[in-house]
Write an enzyme that holds these catalytic residues in place. Structure first.
Site, PDB file in Angstrom:
ATOM      1  N   THR A 152       0.840  -1.183   0.000  1.00  0.00           N
ATOM      2  CA  THR A 152       0.000   0.000   0.000  1.00  0.00           C
ATOM      3  C   THR A 152       0.875   1.233   0.000  1.00  0.00           C
ATOM      4  O   THR A 152       2.039   1.168   0.367  1.00  0.00           O
ATOM      5  CB  THR A 152      -0.849  -0.034   1.288  1.00  0.00           C
ATOM      6  OG1 THR A 152      -1.455  -1.300   1.349  1.00  0.00           O
ATOM      7  CG2 THR A 152      -1.875   1.062   1.329  1.00  0.00           C
ATOM      8  N   GLY A 162      -1.605  -2.300   6.434  1.00  0.00           N
ATOM      9  CA  GLY A 162      -2.675  -3.198   6.863  1.00  0.00           C
ATOM     10  C   GLY A 162      -3.458  -2.583   8.017  1.00  0.00           C
ATOM     11  O   GLY A 162      -3.654  -1.366   8.064  1.00  0.00           O
TER      12      GLY A 162
HETATM   13  O1  DON Z   1      -6.937  -2.468   2.313  1.00  0.00           O
HETATM   14  C1  DON Z   1      -6.260  -2.898   3.237  1.00  0.00           C
HETATM   15  O2  DON Z   1      -6.554  -2.709   4.416  1.00  0.00           O
HETATM   16  C2  DON Z   1      -4.993  -3.666   2.929  1.00  0.00           C
HETATM   17  N1  DON Z   1      -5.087  -4.256   1.622  1.00  0.00           N
HETATM   18  C3  DON Z   1      -3.827  -2.751   3.052  1.00  0.00           C
HETATM   19  C4  DON Z   1      -2.533  -3.478   2.825  1.00  0.00           C
HETATM   20  C5  DON Z   1      -1.349  -2.736   3.262  1.00  0.00           C
HETATM   21  O3  DON Z   1      -1.417  -1.653   3.788  1.00  0.00           O
HETATM   22  C6  DON Z   1      -0.072  -3.448   3.070  1.00  0.00           C
HETATM   23  N2  DON Z   1       0.985  -2.546   3.185  1.00  0.00           N
HETATM   24  N3  DON Z   1       1.824  -2.366   3.832  1.00  0.00           N
END
Ligand code: DON
Length: 590
Positions: free
Chosen positions: A399, A493
């Site tokens: 992300t 996440g």
């Molecule tokens: O939408 C979400 O909550 C996850 N797919 C976010 C994933 C994420 O932030 C991974 N990164 N570090």
């Protein structure tokens, strides 16, 4: 296999500062926050062994600034604003540039969320989250033995239908001043002419080798069998062509035209299920941001299909019920925050989902009266166990976030993702990008943890056309006088929710400068696993001992989420990218 994925995932995240998984007192008075947050910062005090020193500064820009995970992408946004574009033009330019310079997070093969506040007071939110393909089904990730497979994380079947191109185009058309063609120019240039590979990209590819080499990205990212070398120029002709087609034909090139055809053909070759019909039906959704308050400050944040805004609002509402919060870093402060997050995540994990498919009690969860009810379940000096609380409360990687402000005071907070680093690992050589593994954000098996250890329920079960629940939390904060104060959000996440809200609290509750607010140690509780994660050396041993004695199960971790934020300053704006990030994050402004 699962272990390998998690190990590789953690290694990649560590590079970006996103680890996985008592006598320190008194930064602040415990008085309720007020608008002194801007004019009078209190010096922050961090534990002696904490990795960051207080008192650093950020990037000061008198007029306009972009804070993102790539210096080149921030510069792309700044270039557009110097050419009279507004913050939305710049955000879209930054988003497409990130798709070129930050392959770790995609993002043409993924989706995201954008919260906009224009200087004239209009607010809006664009939901361009991926959706489950029409051929998806509730149990598609269960093996013959009834156990979850790794197919929601890796490979061709892990992808939802991408929303990024549609979402960015929609935002630009409604709130931008420039054409898609104009804002795409920096990204096209970066893809055509290439950019110089740094050691962070090299190391991240090196760590991801066994994940990526199984798919077609092998030849592009591991020419001669080795990861792209630091100091060499990385050109992406296929991606440049895709971006040019979008510049010429608009989003139809992606959803109904040549790019889409190539995406579908590539996915089909590997056994994927995304069809032309899926692409043609994809639509971003315009939503009302959740508007909430914290001691007179106003927050605009992302409603479902993300859980981010609801969970931040619920946690801050619970914290607001304390007349005065104990000082930052103290036992009482940590107990209050962890208890608030634990309760808000119980609701998040069981009650939220795509409101087009399931009933989401949004008004209740974001109400002050509900927060007062939850507050009654917090025992002074004693941790509560999540399973017992669940019975009380419930009825019955990768992300990237970027923040932008322009000279007029328009603000954009955007978080976009292909889920974990390099998404599903599937690189499509035709259109030239990685596909997401967002299907893992669904509860592939309700009650069983996903990649982030989130234990989610029926509300977030898989159904064709449904958006998977997200934690992304792009947020804009106004001060009590109604002036733009903060533009903030994160990757990481579920830790997106806790990190974003702690930066906000550090500024408005603890009166820190933005630089200190970003460097302050963070904590995380997501209900299950029932542990209070804290950053190593971020709590003093005495505070940690007291918390243990209160019944908290403590879990020290390295790293937190990856936040990029902008705050109003006397001289314009101050922007701070994630201090834990060893990558090329940078704010660029003028
Ligand atoms: O939408 C979400 O909550 C996850 N797919 C976010 C994933 C994420 O932030 C991974 N990164 N570090």
């Amino acid at each position: 296999m699962q272990t390998m994925i998690v190990r590789r995932f953690r290694a990649g995240l560590t590079l970006l500062g996103i680890g996985v998984g008592a006598c320190h007192h008194a930064t602040t008075s415990s008085a309720p926050p007020d608008s002194r947050a801007i004019s009078a910062h209190f010096p922050a005090h961090f534990p002696v062994d904490w990795r960051f020193k207080a008192g650093e500064s950020g990037t000061v820009a008198p007029t306009a600034v972009v804070a993102s995970n790539s210096a080149l992408a921030s510069a792309a946004g700044d270039e557009i604003m110097r050419g009279d574009g507004n913050a939305v033009d710049a955000a879209v330019a930054t988003g497409f540039a990130l798709a070129v310079t930050f392959p770790f997070a995609g993002n043409l093969g993924g989706g995201g969320y954008m919260v906009i506040r224009m200087a004239d007071g209009r607010t809006a939110a664009v939901d361009y989250r991926e959706i489950a393909p029409l051929a998806a089904s509730r149990d598609m990730y269960l093996g013959p033995d009834g156990k979850m497979t790794d197919e929601s994380v890796v490979g061709y079947r892990a992808s939802g239908v991408p929303g990024a191109v549609a979402g960015m185009s929609a935002a630009l058309a409604r709130y931008g001043t420039k054409s898609l063609r104009e804002v795409l120019q920096p990204a096209i240039r970066l893809a055509d002419e290439g950019f110089v590979v740094d050691s962070v990209l090299f190391t991240s590819l090196d760590h991801s080798r066994d994940y990526l080499e199984r798919f077609d990205g092998k030849t592009v990212f591991y020419p001669n069998g080795e990861p792209l070398q630091p100091g060499t120029r990385f050109r992406q002709p296929a991606l440049a062509r895709t971006l040019r087609l979008i510049a010429e034909q608009g989003q139809d090139a992606f959803y109904k035209g040549e790019v889409g055809d190539s995406l579908v053909a590539g996915m089909k070759r590997g056994g994927g299920i995304i069809t032309k019909e899926d692409l043609a039906r994809y639509k971003p959704e315009w939503r009302q941001p959740i508007a909430s308050t914290y001691h007179g400050y106003k927050l605009f944040t992302m409603p479902p299909s993300s859980s981010g805004g609801v969970t931040i609002t619920e946690a801050l509402n619970i914290l607001e019920t304390f007349d005065s919060l104990p000082p930052f870093g103290s036992v009482g402060y940590t107990h209050a925050l962890a208890s608030a997050y634990q309760r808000a995540f119980i609701d998040r994990n069981s009650k939220l989902g795509d409101a087009a498919f399931v009933h989401v009690p949004l008004d209740k969860l974001t109400s002050k009266s509900y927060a007062r009810e939850l507050r009654k379940t917090i025992l002074p000096g004693r941790a509560s166990a999540t399973p017992a609380l669940e019975r009380t409360i419930t009825d019955g990687n990768h992300t990237t976030h970027y923040s932008v402000v322009d000279g007029a005071g328009n603000a954009v907070a955007t978080t976009t993702t292909i889920n974990n680093g390099y998404g599903s690992g599937v690189y499509l050589t035709g259109p030239g990008f990685f596909m997401n593994d967002e299907m893992d954000d669904f509860a592939a098996q309700p009650g069983k943890p996903n990649m982030f250890g989130l234990v989610q329920g029926e509300q977030n079960a898989i159904a064709p056309g449904k958006r998977m629940l997200s934690a992304m939390s792009p947020t804009i904060v106004l001060d009590p006088q109604g002036k733009l104060l903060l533009v903030v959000g994160a990757a990481g996440g579920p830790r997106i929710i806790t990190a974003t809200s702690q930066v906000i609290l550090n500024v408005i509750q603890n009166h820190m400068t933005l630089a200190d607010a970003m460097r302050a140690p963070r904590l995380h509780h997501q209900a299950l696993p029932d542990t209070l994660r804290f950053e190593e050396h971020g709590l003093t041993p005495a505070v940690a001992d007291s918390l243990k004695a209160m019944g908290w199960r403590l879990d020290p971790v390295r790293g937190s989420a990856n936040v990029n934020a902008i705050m109003r300053a006397a001289s314009g704006w101050v922007a701070v990218t994630e201090p834990r990030d060893r990558g090329p994050s940078r704010a660029v402004g003028h």
